[in-house]
Write a protein that holds these residues in place. Structure first.
Motif, PDB file in Angstrom:
ATOM      1  N   PRO A 168       0.808  -1.224   0.000  1.00 20.16           N
ATOM      2  CA  PRO A 168       0.000   0.000   0.000  1.00 20.16           C
ATOM      3  C   PRO A 168       0.842   1.274   0.000  1.00 20.16           C
ATOM      4  CG  PRO A 168      -0.974  -1.597   1.495  1.00 20.16           C
ATOM      5  CD  PRO A 168       0.344  -2.166   1.042  1.00 20.16           C
ATOM      6  N   ILE A 181      -5.577   3.410  -0.415  1.00 16.52           N
ATOM      7  CA  ILE A 181      -6.979   3.008  -0.234  1.00 16.52           C
ATOM      8  C   ILE A 181      -7.908   4.012  -0.915  1.00 16.52           C
ATOM      9  CG2 ILE A 181      -8.801   2.631   1.483  1.00 16.52           C
ATOM     10  CD1 ILE A 181      -6.522   1.798   3.438  1.00 16.52           C
ATOM     11  N   TYR A 233     -14.600  -5.387  -5.288  1.00 13.60           N
ATOM     12  CA  TYR A 233     -13.563  -5.467  -4.254  1.00 13.60           C
ATOM     13  C   TYR A 233     -13.152  -6.906  -3.943  1.00 13.60           C
ATOM     14  CZ  TYR A 233     -13.025  -0.584  -2.874  1.00 13.60           C
ATOM     15  OH  TYR A 233     -12.708   0.759  -2.858  1.00 13.60           O
ATOM     16  N   TYR A 236      -8.021  -2.743   1.322  1.00 12.75           N
ATOM     17  CA  TYR A 236      -8.515  -1.736   0.386  1.00 12.75           C
ATOM     18  C   TYR A 236     -10.025  -1.516   0.420  1.00 12.75           C
ATOM     19  CZ  TYR A 236      -3.801  -2.147  -1.411  1.00 12.75           C
ATOM     20  OH  TYR A 236      -2.441  -2.165  -1.523  1.00 12.75           O
ATOM     21  N   GLY A 287     -12.115   1.572   1.530  1.00 12.59           N
ATOM     22  CA  GLY A 287     -12.430   2.714   0.673  1.00 12.59           C
ATOM     23  C   GLY A 287     -13.716   2.545  -0.121  1.00 12.59           C
TER      24      GLY A 287
END
Length: 492
Positions: free
Chosen positions: A36, A255, A323, A332, A335
């Motif tokens: 990330p 994110i 997702y 993630y 988000g």
């Protein structure tokens, strides 16, 4: 099919092909290949560079589109003149960027110090991107938007993907990956210039001193005002990402970036329409054909909302499916609500049709200064206020509020000065149809298992219900008649 229509269609196809590649890169390849923090670094460097582009461009892109019809046989000297100004603008921005090195370092050193070593890459990307934006503007003025869209939307994302794969297989380091991103922008620039040369719309002509002084003066004045407007629009696209990095951290930006990028696809049809609409609006105003501007304002509003709302419904209805394919989704999917908030903001922007383009090419283009100042203040103030309270969702809410105020201000001005508006019964019917379709898909698929099967079946159901509803509600009947005629012609 006429040239303008085919160019617009190809541009839309390339835009969505670019989105497909971008989705693969962003939702699978990048989370699989990078941490990330690395994703946040990549996005912060890219966004910082693209935020500098309108300043380096000096607003010339819209100026080219507006003044192109007045130039007749001096297009190439005008092109050379704008390239010279663009390089001058880049040198000025580079100097200011170096002078602001200390404030930039202080802003990012606490939460995102990793990006500081890549500040030179920021300027290289800016140089390539700003030259490409000028080339794009000239292609647009010749109604040659398809191939520039291919280079800008498809090729560059493909090159990004190659860079990510090379990093994943350890052929290159992360530092080389970031420099590879700059190289990708350079390759797309070469591609655009090569296409222009092939189409005989590229030639350097240094006799730009012979351009009428009054035209150059008005062009520069208009471009400066356009710079402010373009900067304001880009602020809402990029400043939230930079502020998330500096105020929360690079992982939070990763994110936020994935959620934002899923939502941004909603406005892709609007971008394609805008590319072909801008030279038309410029031409209509130049010929004092205000009734055509009014018709375009309404027609494109209906078309854009119809297509973009379908995309929005498809994305939000499938958000859990989307997702589920992301590596390390537990990181993630925080988000997910960014998609809804930013998607709503983009639908607001779409609903107000081509108000920005109309102001830009009307005699009231100076008003963009007012609208942009309001925009810039709102987006920065609300980010500073909401990010500490609500985190990444605060940045999304700031964007939503800024876009709402921005569009209300521009809509009010157009309504008062030009006495036109984008609203129609068709818009209302589209919103009602969208609500019905979303409710139906939720009712029938609320217990479905997340995955490819649900994604495909749910999407097909939404598409079928939406198109059937459009036919039954008689939404945009003129457009439907044209489509049926083309279908019949194809089948005969």
């Amino acid at each position: 099919m006429n040239t303008k229509t085919s160019q617009s269609l190809l541009s839309t196809i390339f835009s969505y092909l670019g989105v497909a590649i971008g989705y693969f890169n962003l939702l699978w390849l990048m989370p699989y290949a990078m941490t990330p923090d690395h994703i946040g670094t990549f996005r912060t460097v890219q966004d910082m560079a693209l935020l500098l582009v309108p300043f380096a461009q000096l607003g010339l892109g819209n100026g080219i589109t507006k003044f192109f019809p007045q130039l007749h046989k001096r297009h190439f000297s005008f092109f050379t003149f704008t390239l010279f100004l663009t390089l001058l603008g880049f040198l000025i921005v580079s100097l200011i960027f170096f002078l602001l090195n200390d404030p930039i370092t202080r802003a990012f050193s606490a939460k995102s110090s990793e990006i500081l070593i890549f500040l030179p890459v920021v300027l290289v990307i800016t140089l390539f991107a700003v030259l490409n934006s000028v080339a794009d503007a000239f292609c647009r003025s010749y109604y040659k938007i398809a191939m520039p869209t291919f280079f800008r939307e498809v090729l560059i994302r493909f090159l990004f993907g190659v860079s990510f794969l090379l990093y994943l297989t350890e052929w290159i380091s992360f530092d080389q990956l970031i420099w590879g991103i700059a190289l990708s922008y350079g390759i797309t620039l070469v591609g655009t210039f090569s296409y222009m040369k092939l189409r005989r719309i590229f030639r350097l002509d240094f006799t730009f001193g012979e351009l009428p002084k009054d035209l150059k003066k008005e062009f520069l004045r208009y471009s400066f005002i356009s710079l402010l407007a373009t900067t304001g629009a880009l602020l809402i696209m990029k400043v939230d990402s930079l502020m998330v990095s500096s105020m929360i951290g690079l992982e939070a930006n990763a994110i936020y970036t994935i959620g934002f990028s899923i939502a941004i696809v909603i406005e892709m049809p609007r971008r394609a329409v805008s590319q072909i609409a801008m030279p038309l609006i410029s031409e209509y105003f130049n010929n004092k054909e205000h009734s055509k501007v009014a018709n375009l304002y309404k027609d494109l509003g209906v078309t854009q909302v119809f297509v973009c709302l379908l995309v929005f419904i498809g994305i939000w209805a499938n958000i859990d499916n989307i997702y589920s394919f992301v590596p390390n989704k537990e990181v993630y999917e925080a988000g997910k609500w960014i998609v809804l908030i930013i998607g709503g903001a983009k639908m607001l922007d779409v609903a107000f049709s081509i108000n920005s383009e109309i102001i830009l090419f009307s005699k009231y283009y100076v008003f963009n200064i007012v609208a942009t100042v309001v925009m810039a203040i709102v987006v920065i103030v609300f980010n500073l206020w909401l990010i500490p309270i609500h985190g990444i969702e605060g940045a999304a809410f700031a964007s939503f509020i800024a876009l709402l105020i921005f569009n209300l201000v521009k809509y009010g001005f157009i309504a008062i000065k030009l006495h036109i508006h984008p609203w129609s019964w068709d818009l209302f019917k589209i919103v009602v149809l969208g609500g019905i379709v979303f409710g139906l898909q939720h009712y029938f698929f609320k217990n479905s298992q997340v995955g490819w099967t649900d994604l495909i079946i749910r999407t097909l159901f939404i598409l079928l219900m939406y198109l059937t509803g459009a036919y039954l509600f008689k939404i945009a009947p003129a457009i439907q008649q044209k489509m049926w005629k083309k279908i019949k012609r194809t089948g005969s």
